[in-house]
Design a protein around this motif. Structure first.
Motif, PDB file in Angstrom:
ATOM      1  N   GLU A   1      21.702-128.260 -85.205  1.00  0.00           N
ATOM      2  CA  GLU A   1      21.425-127.978 -86.619  1.00  0.00           C
ATOM      3  C   GLU A   1      21.985-126.609 -87.018  1.00  0.00           C
ATOM      4  O   GLU A   1      22.525-126.444 -88.113  1.00  0.00           O
ATOM      5  CB  GLU A   1      19.924-128.041 -86.864  1.00  0.00           C
ATOM      6  N   VAL A   2      21.852-125.629 -86.125  1.00  0.00           N
ATOM      7  CA  VAL A   2      22.410-124.301 -86.401  1.00  0.00           C
ATOM      8  C   VAL A   2      23.927-124.384 -86.500  1.00  0.00           C
ATOM      9  O   VAL A   2      24.547-123.813 -87.410  1.00  0.00           O
ATOM     10  CB  VAL A   2      21.990-123.302 -85.301  1.00  0.00           C
ATOM     11  N   LEU A   3      24.547-125.118 -85.582  1.00  0.00           N
ATOM     12  CA  LEU A   3      25.996-125.268 -85.599  1.00  0.00           C
ATOM     13  C   LEU A   3      26.474-125.999 -86.852  1.00  0.00           C
ATOM     14  O   LEU A   3      27.504-125.637 -87.432  1.00  0.00           O
ATOM     15  CB  LEU A   3      26.455-126.023 -84.353  1.00  0.00           C
ATOM     16  N   THR A   4      25.756-127.023 -87.246  1.00  0.00           N
ATOM     17  CA  THR A   4      26.116-127.747 -88.468  1.00  0.00           C
ATOM     18  C   THR A   4      26.167-126.784 -89.645  1.00  0.00           C
ATOM     19  O   THR A   4      27.097-126.818 -90.461  1.00  0.00           O
ATOM     20  CB  THR A   4      25.099-128.869 -88.751  1.00  0.00           C
TER      21      THR A   4
ATOM     22  N   HIS B   1      38.472-122.633 -70.774  1.00  0.00           N
ATOM     23  CA  HIS B   1      39.534-122.336 -71.734  1.00  0.00           C
ATOM     24  C   HIS B   1      40.089-123.634 -72.335  1.00  0.00           C
ATOM     25  O   HIS B   1      40.416-123.690 -73.527  1.00  0.00           O
ATOM     26  CB  HIS B   1      40.656-121.553 -71.051  1.00  0.00           C
ATOM     27  N   VAL B   2      40.191-124.660 -71.510  1.00  0.00           N
ATOM     28  CA  VAL B   2      40.692-125.959 -71.968  1.00  0.00           C
ATOM     29  C   VAL B   2      39.715-126.565 -72.976  1.00  0.00           C
ATOM     30  O   VAL B   2      40.113-127.022 -74.064  1.00  0.00           O
ATOM     31  CB  VAL B   2      40.881-126.922 -70.781  1.00  0.00           C
ATOM     32  N   THR B   3      38.435-126.550 -72.638  1.00  0.00           N
ATOM     33  CA  THR B   3      37.432-127.171 -73.492  1.00  0.00           C
ATOM     34  C   THR B   3      37.245-126.403 -74.797  1.00  0.00           C
ATOM     35  O   THR B   3      37.088-127.004 -75.867  1.00  0.00           O
ATOM     36  CB  THR B   3      36.090-127.275 -72.751  1.00  0.00           C
ATOM     37  N   ARG B   4      37.278-125.079 -74.708  1.00  0.00           N
ATOM     38  CA  ARG B   4      37.137-124.279 -75.932  1.00  0.00           C
ATOM     39  C   ARG B   4      38.318-124.521 -76.873  1.00  0.00           C
ATOM     40  O   ARG B   4      38.134-124.643 -78.107  1.00  0.00           O
ATOM     41  CB  ARG B   4      37.034-122.792 -75.553  1.00  0.00           C
ATOM     42  N   ALA B   5      39.525-124.610 -76.325  1.00  0.00           N
ATOM     43  CA  ALA B   5      40.699-124.880 -77.157  1.00  0.00           C
ATOM     44  C   ALA B   5      40.605-126.271 -77.778  1.00  0.00           C
ATOM     45  O   ALA B   5      41.014-126.492 -78.924  1.00  0.00           O
ATOM     46  CB  ALA B   5      41.973-124.753 -76.330  1.00  0.00           C
ATOM     47  N   ALA B   6      40.052-127.218 -77.019  1.00  0.00           N
ATOM     48  CA  ALA B   6      39.884-128.577 -77.539  1.00  0.00           C
ATOM     49  C   ALA B   6      38.949-128.582 -78.735  1.00  0.00           C
ATOM     50  O   ALA B   6      39.135-129.359 -79.685  1.00  0.00           O
ATOM     51  CB  ALA B   6      39.356-129.493 -76.444  1.00  0.00           C
ATOM     52  N   MET B   7      37.947-127.707 -78.718  1.00  0.00           N
ATOM     53  CA  MET B   7      37.024-127.643 -79.841  1.00  0.00           C
ATOM     54  C   MET B   7      37.740-127.180 -81.097  1.00  0.00           C
ATOM     55  O   MET B   7      37.507-127.709 -82.194  1.00  0.00           O
ATOM     56  CB  MET B   7      35.868-126.683 -79.508  1.00  0.00           C
ATOM     57  N   ASP B   8      38.637-126.208 -80.969  1.00  0.00           N
ATOM     58  CA  ASP B   8      39.409-125.758 -82.134  1.00  0.00           C
ATOM     59  C   ASP B   8      40.268-126.890 -82.683  1.00  0.00           C
ATOM     60  O   ASP B   8      40.414-127.046 -83.901  1.00  0.00           O
ATOM     61  CB  ASP B   8      40.292-124.570 -81.755  1.00  0.00           C
ATOM     62  N   ARG B   9      40.835-127.689 -81.782  1.00  0.00           N
ATOM     63  CA  ARG B   9      41.661-128.819 -82.232  1.00  0.00           C
ATOM     64  C   ARG B   9      40.810-129.866 -82.948  1.00  0.00           C
ATOM     65  O   ARG B   9      41.247-130.469 -83.944  1.00  0.00           O
ATOM     66  CB  ARG B   9      42.377-129.454 -81.039  1.00  0.00           C
ATOM     67  N   LEU B  10      39.610-130.075 -82.456  1.00  0.00           N
ATOM     68  CA  LEU B  10      38.712-131.025 -83.120  1.00  0.00           C
ATOM     69  C   LEU B  10      38.368-130.547 -84.530  1.00  0.00           C
ATOM     70  O   LEU B  10      38.348-131.337 -85.478  1.00  0.00           O
ATOM     71  CB  LEU B  10      37.431-131.188 -82.300  1.00  0.00           C
ATOM     72  N   ILE B  11      38.079-129.276 -84.657  1.00  0.00           N
ATOM     73  CA  ILE B  11      37.754-128.731 -85.980  1.00  0.00           C
ATOM     74  C   ILE B  11      38.910-128.963 -86.944  1.00  0.00           C
ATOM     75  O   ILE B  11      38.718-129.415 -88.087  1.00  0.00           O
ATOM     76  CB  ILE B  11      37.421-127.233 -85.877  1.00  0.00           C
ATOM     77  N   GLN B  12      40.123-128.663 -86.494  1.00  0.00           N
ATOM     78  CA  GLN B  12      41.283-128.844 -87.357  1.00  0.00           C
ATOM     79  C   GLN B  12      41.501-130.308 -87.717  1.00  0.00           C
ATOM     80  O   GLN B  12      41.850-130.647 -88.856  1.00  0.00           O
ATOM     81  CB  GLN B  12      42.534-128.268 -86.685  1.00  0.00           C
TER      82      GLN B  12
ATOM     83  N   THR C   1      32.945-132.215 -94.896  1.00  0.00           N
ATOM     84  CA  THR C   1      31.786-132.906 -95.440  1.00  0.00           C
ATOM     85  C   THR C   1      30.575-132.611 -94.565  1.00  0.00           C
ATOM     86  O   THR C   1      30.702-132.152 -93.425  1.00  0.00           O
ATOM     87  CB  THR C   1      32.018-134.426 -95.462  1.00  0.00           C
ATOM     88  N   ALA C   2      29.409-132.882 -95.089  1.00  0.00           N
ATOM     89  CA  ALA C   2      28.185-132.672 -94.313  1.00  0.00           C
ATOM     90  C   ALA C   2      28.200-133.517 -93.045  1.00  0.00           C
ATOM     91  O   ALA C   2      27.779-133.077 -91.975  1.00  0.00           O
ATOM     92  CB  ALA C   2      26.967-133.006 -95.170  1.00  0.00           C
ATOM     93  N   ARG C   3      28.710-134.737 -93.192  1.00  0.00           N
ATOM     94  CA  ARG C   3      28.796-135.630 -92.038  1.00  0.00           C
ATOM     95  C   ARG C   3      29.730-135.056 -90.973  1.00  0.00           C
ATOM     96  O   ARG C   3      29.422-135.062 -89.779  1.00  0.00           O
ATOM     97  CB  ARG C   3      29.303-137.003 -92.500  1.00  0.00           C
ATOM     98  N   ALA C   4      30.884-134.530 -91.395  1.00  0.00           N
ATOM     99  CA  ALA C   4      31.846-133.978 -90.454  1.00  0.00           C
ATOM    100  C   ALA C   4      31.252-132.778 -89.720  1.00  0.00           C
ATOM    101  O   ALA C   4      31.441-132.621 -88.507  1.00  0.00           O
ATOM    102  CB  ALA C   4      33.116-133.574 -91.187  1.00  0.00           C
ATOM    103  N   ALA C   5      30.524-131.929 -90.428  1.00  0.00           N
ATOM    104  CA  ALA C   5      29.905-130.771 -89.795  1.00  0.00           C
ATOM    105  C   ALA C   5      28.883-131.203 -88.751  1.00  0.00           C
ATOM    106  O   ALA C   5      28.787-130.614 -87.662  1.00  0.00           O
ATOM    107  CB  ALA C   5      29.244-129.890 -90.845  1.00  0.00           C
ATOM    108  N   GLU C   6      28.130-132.256 -89.053  1.00  0.00           N
ATOM    109  CA  GLU C   6      27.152-132.774 -88.087  1.00  0.00           C
ATOM    110  C   GLU C   6      27.848-133.334 -86.854  1.00  0.00           C
ATOM    111  O   GLU C   6      27.419-133.103 -85.721  1.00  0.00           O
ATOM    112  CB  GLU C   6      26.301-133.858 -88.731  1.00  0.00           C
ATOM    113  N   GLU C   7      28.921-134.089 -87.068  1.00  0.00           N
ATOM    114  CA  GLU C   7      29.639-134.670 -85.936  1.00  0.00           C
ATOM    115  C   GLU C   7      30.232-133.577 -85.047  1.00  0.00           C
ATOM    116  O   GLU C   7      30.200-133.673 -83.817  1.00  0.00           O
ATOM    117  CB  GLU C   7      30.734-135.621 -86.427  1.00  0.00           C
ATOM    118  N   LEU C   8      30.774-132.549 -85.671  1.00  0.00           N
ATOM    119  CA  LEU C   8      31.343-131.456 -84.885  1.00  0.00           C
ATOM    120  C   LEU C   8      30.266-130.739 -84.070  1.00  0.00           C
ATOM    121  O   LEU C   8      30.511-130.318 -82.932  1.00  0.00           O
ATOM    122  CB  LEU C   8      32.045-130.461 -85.809  1.00  0.00           C
ATOM    123  N   SER C   9      29.078-130.610 -84.635  1.00  0.00           N
ATOM    124  CA  SER C   9      28.000-129.965 -83.883  1.00  0.00           C
ATOM    125  C   SER C   9      27.643-130.805 -82.651  1.00  0.00           C
ATOM    126  O   SER C   9      27.420-130.272 -81.561  1.00  0.00           O
ATOM    127  CB  SER C   9      26.772-129.763 -84.764  1.00  0.00           C
TER     128      SER C   9
END
Length: 212
Positions: A133-136, A180-191, A147-155
């Motif tokens: 919830e904090v991450l969302t 480092h691999v997983t953190r970079a993957a998170m940035d790609r998911l956000i984009q 969108t609100a849905r996208a923010a929830e999915e990313l969290s």
């Protein structure tokens, strides 16, 4: 004074339980071993924690409190992109000057215990949901185009990636540098979420448990 002494003793036992889990894992945990790490007698342990599930619940609370304190003193003081980046980096032990607690073996043991303990399962689920919830909220603030849905999915995806990475390190011995691999993957998911609109028809509730 008696209540203060009792709280201090319980804290001592909880910290001993964490140390025992971190050192030996769940299969080899016992009241005797926890008492050894806590520096108390087995009888005193049973007096303060007659129910071992409540002891493990308090271990969950201890670990979560350490994360909250670190985040408030770091990411909580920042604004804009630096705030979200500090938040995400911290959980992958990439935040300069504020190391992530070395608690992965203990968390792995607690997650295993949650399969048979409804008390521990509920506590861990609640903590991860609160983190989600904090991450969302943080995703929505930093990226108003989501969108609100996208923010929830990313969290949800962040928590799954973060926990999955550290479980692979704690349980299977993979090198921690994979963070480092997983953190970079998170940035790609956000984009990718910012570039692609929501897919129509997705109705699964994010952060709902099967009993809800």
């Amino acid at each position: 004074m008696a209540q203060t002494d009792s709280a201090a003793r319980r804290r001592q036992i909880v910290e001993g339980a964490f140390a025992a889990l971190q050192a030996h894992g769940l299969p080899h945990i016992s009241y005797d071993r926890i008492a050894e790490f806590a520096g108390v007698t087995r009888q005193l342990m049973r007096y303060h924690y007659p129910d071992p599930d409540l002891l493990m619940k308090d271990v969950c609370d201890l670990l979560a409190a350490r994360y909250r304190e670190a985040l408030v003193s770091t990411a909580g003081k920042l604004d804009g992109p630096a705030r979200l980046n500090a938040f995400l980096d911290y959980f992958f032990d990439l935040l300069d000057g504020t190391p992530k607690p070395r608690d992965d073996r203990a968390y792995d043991a607690l997650m295993s215990l949650s399969a048979s303990s409804t008390t521990v399962r509920g506590e861990l689920a609640g903590q991860y949901r609160l983190l989600g919830e904090v991450l969302t909220h943080e995703f929505s603030l930093q990226f108003p185009d989501l969108t609100a849905r996208a923010a929830e999915e990313l969290s949800w995806l962040f928590v799954c990636l973060m926990y999955g990475h550290w479980k692979m390190v704690a349980s299977l011995g993979y090198d921690e540098s994979h963070k480092h691999v997983t953190r970079a993957a998170m940035d790609r998911l956000i984009q990718s979420y910012r570039q692609q609109p929501d897919t129509p028809g997705r109705t699964t509730g994010i952060w709902l448990r099967s009993a809800e």
